[in-house]
Design a protein around this motif. Sequence first.
Motif, mmCIF file in Angstrom:
data_model
loop_
_atom_site.group_PDB
_atom_site.id
_atom_site.type_symbol
_atom_site.label_atom_id
_atom_site.label_comp_id
_atom_site.label_asym_id
_atom_site.label_seq_id
_atom_site.Cartn_x
_atom_site.Cartn_y
_atom_site.Cartn_z
ATOM 1 N N ARG A 18 -16.978 -0.846 32.978
ATOM 2 C CA ARG A 18 -16.758 -2.222 32.508
ATOM 3 C C ARG A 18 -15.511 -2.824 33.161
ATOM 4 O O ARG A 18 -15.514 -3.978 33.599
ATOM 5 C CB ARG A 18 -16.607 -2.218 30.978
ATOM 6 C CG ARG A 18 -16.288 -3.557 30.370
ATOM 7 C CD ARG A 18 -17.470 -4.499 30.531
ATOM 8 N NE ARG A 18 -17.182 -5.824 30.029
ATOM 9 C CZ ARG A 18 -17.931 -6.444 29.119
ATOM 10 N NH1 ARG A 18 -19.008 -5.878 28.646
ATOM 11 N NH2 ARG A 18 -17.615 -7.652 28.733
ATOM 12 N N HIS A 74 -15.986 -4.785 20.698
ATOM 13 C CA HIS A 74 -17.362 -4.401 21.027
ATOM 14 C C HIS A 74 -18.175 -3.955 19.822
ATOM 15 O O HIS A 74 -19.332 -3.539 19.973
ATOM 16 C CB HIS A 74 -17.349 -3.293 22.095
ATOM 17 C CG HIS A 74 -16.877 -3.805 23.424
ATOM 18 N ND1 HIS A 74 -17.674 -4.567 24.251
ATOM 19 C CD2 HIS A 74 -15.679 -3.702 24.045
ATOM 20 C CE1 HIS A 74 -16.990 -4.889 25.332
ATOM 21 N NE2 HIS A 74 -15.777 -4.385 25.239
ATOM 22 N N GLU A 207 -23.290 0.137 24.183
ATOM 23 C CA GLU A 207 -24.220 -0.817 24.809
ATOM 24 C C GLU A 207 -23.496 -2.129 25.109
ATOM 25 O O GLU A 207 -23.667 -2.721 26.169
ATOM 26 C CB GLU A 207 -25.371 -1.071 23.830
ATOM 27 C CG GLU A 207 -26.581 -1.698 24.467
ATOM 28 C CD GLU A 207 -27.721 -1.808 23.463
ATOM 29 O OE1 GLU A 207 -27.624 -1.292 22.320
ATOM 30 O OE2 GLU A 207 -28.715 -2.426 23.832
ATOM 31 N N SER A 208 -22.661 -2.559 24.166
ATOM 32 C CA SER A 208 -21.902 -3.786 24.374
ATOM 33 C C SER A 208 -20.898 -3.620 25.528
ATOM 34 O O SER A 208 -20.714 -4.532 26.333
ATOM 35 C CB SER A 208 -21.184 -4.169 23.072
ATOM 36 O OG SER A 208 -20.173 -5.098 23.326
ATOM 37 N N ASP A 211 -22.707 -3.943 28.718
ATOM 38 C CA ASP A 211 -23.442 -5.208 28.887
ATOM 39 C C ASP A 211 -22.651 -6.172 29.766
ATOM 40 O O ASP A 211 -21.876 -6.998 29.272
ATOM 41 C CB ASP A 211 -23.717 -5.812 27.497
ATOM 42 C CG ASP A 211 -24.533 -7.087 27.605
ATOM 43 O OD1 ASP A 211 -25.143 -7.302 28.675
ATOM 44 O OD2 ASP A 211 -24.544 -7.858 26.632
ATOM 45 N N HIS A 212 -22.841 -6.036 31.075
ATOM 46 C CA HIS A 212 -22.143 -6.888 32.042
ATOM 47 C C HIS A 212 -23.085 -7.082 33.222
ATOM 48 O O HIS A 212 -23.762 -6.132 33.639
ATOM 49 C CB HIS A 212 -20.842 -6.204 32.493
ATOM 50 C CG HIS A 212 -19.978 -7.078 33.336
ATOM 51 N ND1 HIS A 212 -20.225 -7.307 34.672
ATOM 52 C CD2 HIS A 212 -18.877 -7.810 33.021
ATOM 53 C CE1 HIS A 212 -19.308 -8.131 35.145
ATOM 54 N NE2 HIS A 212 -18.479 -8.459 34.162
#
Length: 380
Positions: A18, A74, A207-208, A211-212
């Motif tokens: 991330r 998140h 998952e968050s 998430d990108h």
Amino acid sequence: MASFLMVGAGLSGAVIGRHLAEAGHDIAVVDARTHIGGNCHTERDPETGVLVHVYGPHIFHTDDAEVWDYVNAHATFLPYKNRVKTTSRDPEGALGVFSLPVNLHTINQFFRRTLRPEEAHAFITTEQADTSIADPQTFEEQALRFVGRDLYEAFFKGYTMKQWGCHPSELPASILKRLPVRFNYDDNYFFHRFQGMPEQGYTAMIESILDHPRISVTLETVFDRSQAGDYDHVFYSGPLDGWFDYELGRLGYRTLDFERFTYQGDYQGCAVMNYGEVDVPYTRITEHKHFAPWESHEGSVCYREFSRAAEPGDIPYYPIRQVKEKALLSDYVARAETTPGVTFVGRLGTYRYLDMDVSIREALDTARAFAADLGAARTP
Ligand code: FAD
């Protein structure tokens, strides 16, 4: 912009990925499993609907404010305190349920006393502790020196033997650093300022993080070293010895077997019940619905947990890190340091037990240092 490969979709791979994605790089994440989240993975039990900690109970606790802010960005964290119970036998041999870590309640119940804090301290340190042991060398000697035979045999010996598969006289004294007893009624397992449980579980949180738009995740894919050349750099959160095809030997791990069973109602009244008796083959039972007391489930799912030495192919859980393993580890670390194009990260890549907050802290630091080096290399 560069492209990087994260081997492992656990906390380490997700947090590093991330950070570098936000810096504008393309990130491919691969994981051998059918799910993201690594060992923190949580999923709904199909029969009961309970959120299950698939690889063992995970409670988030930290003093690191930046890490706490990170996870709260998140996931919604709800207050959760880890309060562990244990079965064991008192000095008369009667089986009972006691509070852990050993605290004033445990001491008073176990010895059938009504001691106040200073009285309990004096009782343990002068009447129970074996002061003839001047320089404890083993876990057993250290425990006898600190708390005496009764508490040692009831609360430390059996659990330790089952967890590590050896007698406490074979383990180093350093495992028990301080007096492992509280002289008050605080039964909160952790001392940390921030503690909680993600409302929707750890996998939703990870998952968050993943998430990108610059991050792609491929599951059920075992990393093959020949893929490394397709990327500018690899961050590897798999087993350190695995990268080198175990050429120098295998780093020892304990693995866990979970025996699932269901129950209608409340099986044990708490999330974690340890079993201190050596003749009970499992170390503890986890009743998962108690990790989410804000949810309501009639059915309950529990895991009996057994610990044993890991064989090739087993999931590596706890690094053993005894003298033999430490020697082998330093040989692998020497190799790792001279292997270009890869950074070994996380609990398996560095062969250490790391709590989640430490995994996140180290991942953030690694990603920042790497991004800074990258920037410096580009500066003319
Ligand atoms: P992992 O979660 O192990 O992720 C590594 C991932 O890499 C895995 O998904 C694996 O499948 C993948 N992988 C490995 N090799 C390959 C390969 N060759 N190809 C493809 N994929 C690969 N911490 C706490 O803070 N609180 C707790 O209560 C707590 N309880 C724990 C209980 C147990 C039983 C254990 C073992 C650990 C506990 N932890 C706890 C620690 C927590 O699990 C770790 O901090 C965390 O899992 C570390 O994340 P990671 O990404 O480094 O490793």
